[in-house]
Structure formats: C-alpha cells, structure tokens
Design an enzyme around this catalytic site. Structure first.
Site, mmCIF file in Angstrom:
data_model
loop_
_atom_site.group_PDB
_atom_site.id
_atom_site.type_symbol
_atom_site.label_atom_id
_atom_site.label_comp_id
_atom_site.label_asym_id
_atom_site.label_seq_id
_atom_site.Cartn_x
_atom_site.Cartn_y
_atom_site.Cartn_z
ATOM 1 C CB VAL A 20 -0.979 -0.002 1.197
ATOM 2 C CG1 VAL A 20 -1.794 1.283 1.214
ATOM 3 C CG2 VAL A 20 -1.894 -1.222 1.138
ATOM 4 C CB ALA A 49 9.823 4.903 8.638
ATOM 5 C CE LYS A 111 -7.233 -4.230 7.839
ATOM 6 N NZ LYS A 111 -6.755 -3.926 6.522
ATOM 7 C CB ILE A 142 -15.638 1.006 -0.901
ATOM 8 C CG1 ILE A 142 -15.586 -0.197 -1.842
ATOM 9 C CG2 ILE A 142 -17.042 1.594 -0.848
ATOM 10 C CD1 ILE A 142 -16.475 -1.363 -1.413
ATOM 11 N N GLY A 193 -2.445 -12.531 -3.255
ATOM 12 C CA GLY A 193 -2.040 -11.407 -2.410
ATOM 13 C C GLY A 193 -3.180 -10.675 -1.719
ATOM 14 C CD GLU A 196 -4.893 -7.837 6.533
ATOM 15 O OE1 GLU A 196 -4.155 -7.218 7.298
ATOM 16 O OE2 GLU A 196 -5.383 -7.311 5.516
ATOM 17 C CG ASP A 207 -9.365 -7.886 7.622
ATOM 18 O OD1 ASP A 207 -8.453 -7.087 7.874
ATOM 19 O OD2 ASP A 207 -10.132 -7.750 6.645
ATOM 20 C CE LYS A 211 -11.019 -4.796 6.179
ATOM 21 N NZ LYS A 211 -10.939 -5.811 5.118
ATOM 22 N N GLY A 309 -5.766 -4.476 -2.163
ATOM 23 C CA GLY A 309 -4.910 -4.275 -3.335
ATOM 24 C C GLY A 309 -4.261 -2.906 -3.302
HETATM 25 N N1 HSE Z 1 -6.990 -8.863 3.866
HETATM 26 C C1 HSE Z 1 -8.030 -7.906 3.649
HETATM 27 C C2 HSE Z 1 -9.107 -8.545 2.812
HETATM 28 C C3 HSE Z 1 -7.573 -6.684 2.899
HETATM 29 O O1 HSE Z 1 -8.923 -9.663 2.353
HETATM 30 O O2 HSE Z 1 -10.138 -7.915 2.620
HETATM 31 C C4 HSE Z 1 -7.332 -5.516 3.731
HETATM 32 O O3 HSE Z 1 -8.279 -5.306 4.706
#
Ligand code: HSE
Length: 441
Positions: A20, A49, A111, A142, A193, A196, A207, A211, A309
């Site tokens: 990112v 960094a 998050k 989004i 890819g 996480e 994850d 969110k 992505g």
């Molecule tokens: N690993 C997360 C996903 C992407 O698959 O949605 C970043 O939050």
C-alpha cells in the site's frame, strides 16, 4: 472559498513502504497535477520509514528519503502529516500516539489498531487538536468512511450489511463456483495477495470484524467494545453446506451485520451467513467488497468495489491526505470520530434474532426427526422447511443429512437447542449451523 493562488506544499512522512505504501508513493506522483488542481496542495513525500533500506523495490525512491527509524519522521518539523502503514498494533500504536503528540495529522489504514484502541486514540487526537483519518481501514478503495461521516450525516443508520473481507469472499466464491476445497481456495487467495500477512485474521473473521467495529462506531457515535461483537470464521463452511444452500435458494457469504434496535441497542456481528441468491449481495464475487447501508432518510444505498490491493487502497489513503491538506490550508473540522449520546449500548449477542440453517448428520431411522423437532419446539423455535436427501440406492448408508431452516429465534435459544440436539444419540456428527439473512428491508 477559492483555492490558494499557488499550490501549498504539504510534506508528509510515510511509515511503511509495503504494497500500500508503494501504491501511495506511485499514485501521488502519477496524479500529482490533478490532485494539486483539485485541492490546492502539492503533497510531497519527504521521508519514508522502512524496515530494510537495501530491499529491492518496484518503485524508484531516492535513497536519502529512506530511514529505518519512524521517529525521524516525527522529529522532522517540515512533516505535517504521518501516514501509518506499518500494521500491527504495538509499534503502530506508539507511532500514532507520538505523531498526535507532535501535532501531526495521522492517516492510517490500520483497522486492527482502531478497532482495539480507537476510543483512546480519538480521545488523544481531540486532546492534541489534530485529526486521525482512516478511509483505507475499511473496504479498501470504497470511500465508505466518508459516506457515513458526510454523505449520510443526516441519517440514523438503520442497518449495514457488508461483505468486507476480500480474502474470505474470494475463498467462498471459489468454493461455490468452482467446487474448490476450502484449503485450495485459501491457497489461491494467498497466491493472489489478498490475504493479510497473517491469514488467520482474515479467515477467523476478525479482519472483517475490525472493519465492522469501525463502521458501527461511526454510525452509532460510541466506540463499540471488541468483546461485545460476535465473530465466526469461514473455516466452518463446507462444500456440502454450499450444495444445500443452493438447493434452498441461497449462497453463503461472510457477512458483517450492524444494526440498532428500537431501544438503541447496537448489534455487531460477522459470520458466514446464508444470503438469498436473488439478492444483489449474492452476486458480489471474488475479492470484491460491498456495503449495503440503510439510512432512515435515504433508504438503501449500496457501495461496491475492490476491498484490497495496492491501487484501490492507496486511492483511499490519498483521499485522506487531501483531507489533511485541506485542514492545513483551510482549518480543522473534527478529530475523525464524533461521539454522540443517542445510542450507547451493545446488544448481547444471545438476544439477537435471526433465521437459522441447521445441518445434522443423523441415524437414518424412524423417530429421529421427531426427536429433533421436540428439542426445538421446547424452546419455541419453529421449523420453516426441511430437507432429507433421498437415499443413494447404489450406496445405502446408515446415516443421512437432515437440513432444517428455522424461523426467527434468539441466538441464545438456538445455541442451547443445538447443544441439546448434538447430545442426542441419533446425532452422528457435530451439527453445522449458520445464520440466514433474508435482507428484506
Ligand atoms: N486482507 C483484507 C481482505 C484486505 O482480504 O479484505 C485488507 O483489509
């Protein structure tokens, strides 16, 4: 209000130059003219960094901009905005606190950090008088944070239904559409890819839950405690469940549901869920995300796009950088999270009511259905439909599947009933169960 006559230079520090971070660097440069025209700011990356300066990279970064110590970014008086993209919750927490104390605006996509420590961090942001922006923390590209904070600001949020983990959505889509095993589908998602660094965060549902906590907190004006959200991962979903779900007119999605009831109690949960095939969310495939927001004034709104992505996520980070630049040029608005007192309680998950799917492996003999119905009936849980597949005449078996669709019932009662059913001698495998969302508004 007019833009400054000559662009105002805004120097930023990037902490983290992974996927990112590299996207932010690349896309800031690629669309520099457009961004400057639109915002009046020339956003320049002054220092970055990284963990390892000698690591080969896809992007060309002058070596003098790199440092291995994020404290160099904080100590630089020219840097007004710090972008935290190092992930994790320990160093990242230290970095964000240090940036706020140094009166630097923070942009983060973290998050887990916000879900765990959002309350504390926004209190510090308020105290220090600098905001935290976090558009990239939810649903990648989004712009759902801006939607809740601005576009739907006048709405009480009735509910949010989100497919907000691309890895899980990819896995479930490949299981459903290509008949892949869970393991093979996970491997594909990792190869592409989406996952996480530690995929357990994705597949455990956490994850998406992180969110959901952020979306719920923004929607209801108080920071939702992590221990009051209900989370189940996708490991429990099998190809057999997909086959039965399809027969019943559903598919299975890892769905995050956020909802306030009439008393202002808020439920937040993330679970594999049966979704009607006829609903638009059933068509959200692969690594795509979608968030369905129902506001009391606007009604249903749907936001769809890439949830992970390099480019999509960097689009959100850069949008936050533009907001930070606007604050520096025109003055501050808010700390990034505005608490209010209209809601304030999390609903105990046991009290949340839903339909359920229950799949049992049972002895194929008379009286078994009656025993199961007896347990459910004793807890006033109704059965809305049932499937028992015909015997395979070529391979007769002493056991069979029994799939029940249950009417609306509180989770607490359903779990107790499932526990009791599991203990019946006629039950041959641990029961499989999932929520069913009809998504009727
Ligand atoms: N690993 C997360 C996903 C992407 O698959 O949605 C970043 O939050």
């Amino acid at each position: 209000m007019s833009l400054p006559s000559s662009p105002r230079v805004v120097q930023i520090g990037l902490a983290g130059l992974g996927n990112v971070g590299a996207g932010v660097y690349k896309n800031l440069d690629r669309n520099r003219a457009l961004i400057t025209q639109r915002t009046g700011a020339d956003i320049q990356v002054k220092k970055i960094a990284v963990r390892d300066i000698s690591r080969p990279r896809d992007i060309d970064v002058p070596a003098e901009r790199l440092t291995t110590d994020w404290r160099d970014l904080i100590a630089d008086p020219d840097i007004q905005v710090i972008v935290e993209l190092i992930g994790g919750t320990t160093q990242a927490h230290e970095l964000v606190c240090a940036a706020l104390r140094a009166k630097k605006i923070v942009v983060t996509g973290n998050k887990a950090l916000l879900a765990e420590r959002g309350q504390e961090l926004f209190a510090l942001a308020e105290e220090c008088g600098v905001p935290i922006y976090f558009e990239a923390a939810v649903a990648g590209g989004i712009p759902i944070i801006q939607v809740l904070q601005e576009g739907l600001v006048s709405n009480h949020i009735v509910s949010i239904h989100g497919i907000i983990n691309g890895t899980c959505n990819y896995i479930l889509t490949r299981m459903s559409q290509a008949g892949l095993s869970y393991q093979d589908a996970l491997q594909e998602a990792q190869d592409k890819g989406f996952a996480e660094a530690d995929p357990t965060l994705d597949i455990s549902g956490w994850d998406a839950a992180h969110k959901a906590i952020i979306l719920a907190s923004l929607s209801y004006g108080f920071w939702i405690p992590q221990n009051l959200v209900h989370v189940e991962g996708v490991q429990k979903v099998t190809l057999t469940d997909f086959a039965f779900a399809k027969r019943l007119g559903y598919t299975i999605k890892l769905l995050s549901v956020i909802r306030a009831d009439a008393d202002g109690q808020v439920e937040v949960r993330t679970q594999p869920t049966l979704v009607p095939l006829s609903h638009v969310l059933a068509s959200v495939s692969g690594s795509f995300n979608a968030v369905l927001v129902n506001g009391d004034t606007v009604g249903e709104t749907l936001f769809y796009g890439r949830g992970a992505g390099q480019d999509p996520t960097s689009s959100s980070v850069i949008s936050d950088l533009c907001e930070a630049a606007a604050v520096l040029i025109y003055g501050p608005r808010h700390s990034g999270f505005v608490p209010h007192g209209l809601y304030g309680k999390s609903k105990p998950i046991e009290d949340t009511v839903s339909r359920y799917y229950l799949r049992l492996t049972v002895d194929d003999r008379p009286g078994v259905v009656a025993q199961v119905a007896q347990v459910l009936g004793a807890r006033t849980i109704g059965i809305s439909s049932m499937i028992q597949p015909e015997d395979d005449l070529e391979a007769p078996s002493a056991t069979t599947s029994l799939v029940l669709m249950l009417h609306d019932a509180p989770l607490g009662a359903v779990l107790q009933a499932i526990q009791e059913i599991a203990a019946l001698p006629c039950i041959k495998e641990p029961p499989a169960w999932m929520r069913v969302e009809t998504l009727l508004s």
